[in-house]
Design an enzyme around this catalytic site. Structure first.
Site, short mmCIF file in Angstrom:
data_model
loop_
_atom_site.label_atom_id
_atom_site.label_comp_id
_atom_site.label_asym_id
_atom_site.label_seq_id
_atom_site.Cartn_x
_atom_site.Cartn_y
_atom_site.Cartn_z
N TYR A 26 16.26 -5.68 14.54
CA TYR A 26 15.99 -5.52 13.11
C TYR A 26 17.04 -6.28 12.30
O TYR A 26 16.70 -6.97 11.33
CB TYR A 26 15.99 -4.04 12.74
CG TYR A 26 15.68 -3.78 11.29
CD1 TYR A 26 14.41 -4.02 10.77
CD2 TYR A 26 16.65 -3.28 10.42
CE1 TYR A 26 14.12 -3.78 9.43
CE2 TYR A 26 16.37 -3.03 9.08
CZ TYR A 26 15.11 -3.29 8.59
OH TYR A 26 14.84 -3.06 7.25
N ASN A 41 0.81 -1.21 0.00
CA ASN A 41 0.00 0.00 0.00
C ASN A 41 0.85 1.27 0.00
O ASN A 41 0.35 2.36 -0.28
CB ASN A 41 -0.94 0.03 1.22
CG ASN A 41 -0.18 -0.01 2.53
OD1 ASN A 41 0.38 -1.05 2.87
ND2 ASN A 41 -0.17 1.09 3.27
N SER A 70 17.96 -6.41 3.80
CA SER A 70 18.48 -5.09 4.14
C SER A 70 19.98 -5.16 4.39
O SER A 70 20.49 -6.20 4.83
CB SER A 70 17.78 -4.56 5.41
OG SER A 70 18.42 -3.42 5.92
N GLY A 111 6.83 -1.46 -1.59
CA GLY A 111 5.82 -2.41 -2.05
C GLY A 111 4.86 -1.80 -3.05
O GLY A 111 4.48 -2.44 -4.04
#
Length: 307
Positions: free
Chosen positions: A179, A26, A153, A30
């Site tokens: 992360y 959204n 990442s 992406g």
């Protein structure tokens, strides 16, 4: 394309007749991934947690690509119930799936857990994607040219380790290291999945990509993002979402891509620039670590694989 040319969205081949599922589409990377795939003729499933934002994204893509063939799908990769429900619906709707792009994720949030009790970054960025892929994989396996793409990442190198003794960071929490663990997990998973696919000579391949530093909503937990002038300053040393998404698009569509490859920006320290084939850390290629994480992931999600 010559060796020195920049790979752009114009290099994405025709995707007519292909079904592409893009999680977290959204906004940001992406969204740009879904937009380009739709523009190239793919049937794109916009799989998102927030359906209102998903509808807005569908409307924006349709405005830019009037012939876009889009389907909105409810999916919260931070909830295993939602993953299973979405997988059931997708399996019923699509006997064949060409692309599964595991893009949805979170970055540097304060300590939180998913509804299943997993540390939010590990649960969302890795376990949700692991479960969704496992539940959909048998609809990709018969499809020639099908791919599973993980969005990783550069952070997989930063303080990154798999804390098997405290996977959910219950004893202490470092949001940067957590992360890093989740992004290292994306790569370990991709390489182990590719090994299993190759061992059975499957038609599907597993590949990974990373966007470098891209100025998206994912960065909202970084200190200073709300300050006046931040976006103007960030634009000087980050990729736009459209450029950041190119590595994912190349991994997903470039006919020269091979299983187990990793794509990222070509600029300084892979922070910015157009995509090229890059290398991940030595740790990410540790086969024992890959197998151990795979076993733990199956146990935590309750999802086993057909390979």
């Amino acid at each position: 394309m010559s060796a020195n040319a920049k790979w752009t969205e114009a290099d994405v081949p025709d995707q007519s007749g292909r079904v592409a599922i893009v999680t977290g589409s959204n906004t940001g990377l992406g969204y740009e991934t879904a937009r380009v795939l739709a523009a190239r003729g793919a049937h794109v499933v916009v799989a998102v947690r927030n359906l209102d934002k998903g509808r807005e994204a569908v409307d924006r893509i349709t405005a830019a690509v009037p012939k876009a063939d889009l389907k909105l799908q409810a999916l919260d990769v931070g909830s295993l119930d939602s993953v299973r429900s979405a997988a059931d619906e997708l399996r019923a709707a699509y006997p064949r799936i060409d692309l599964l792009i595991n893009n949805a994720g979170v970055m540097y949030p304060p300590k939180q857990t998913t509804v299943d009790g997993f540390e939010l970054q590990f649960g969302t960025n890795h376990l949700g994607a692991f479960a969704l892929t496992g539940l959909l994989l048998d609809h990709l396996l018969p499809v020639e040219g099908s791919r599973v793409v993980a969005v990783a990442s550069v952070a997989h190198r930063i303080q990154a380790a798999i804390h098997f003794d405290d996977l959910q960071w219950d004893r202490s929490y470092n949001r940067v290291a957590a992360y890093g663990q989740s992004k290292l997990s994306n790569l370990l998973f991709t390489y182990e999945l590719q090994r299993r696919l190759a061992a059975k000579n499957e038609l599907t391949i597993a590949v990974a990509a990373h966007p470098g530093l891209s100025n998206t909503e994912l960065m909202r937990h970084i200190p200073g993002t709300g300050l006046p002038g931040y976006n103007q300053l960030a634009s000087l040393f980050t990729n736009s979402p459209a450029v950041g998404a190119l590595a994912t698009l190349r991994a997903a569509t470039d006919p020269d891509v091979r299983g187990g490859q990793y794509y990222g920006p070509s600029g300084f320290r892979e922070m910015v620039g157009h995509p090229k084939l890059v290398e991940s850390s030595k740790q990410s290629h540790d086969a024992e670590l890959q197998r151990r994480l795979w076993t733990v992931s199956e146990e935590l999600t309750g999802v086993s694989y057909p390979v």
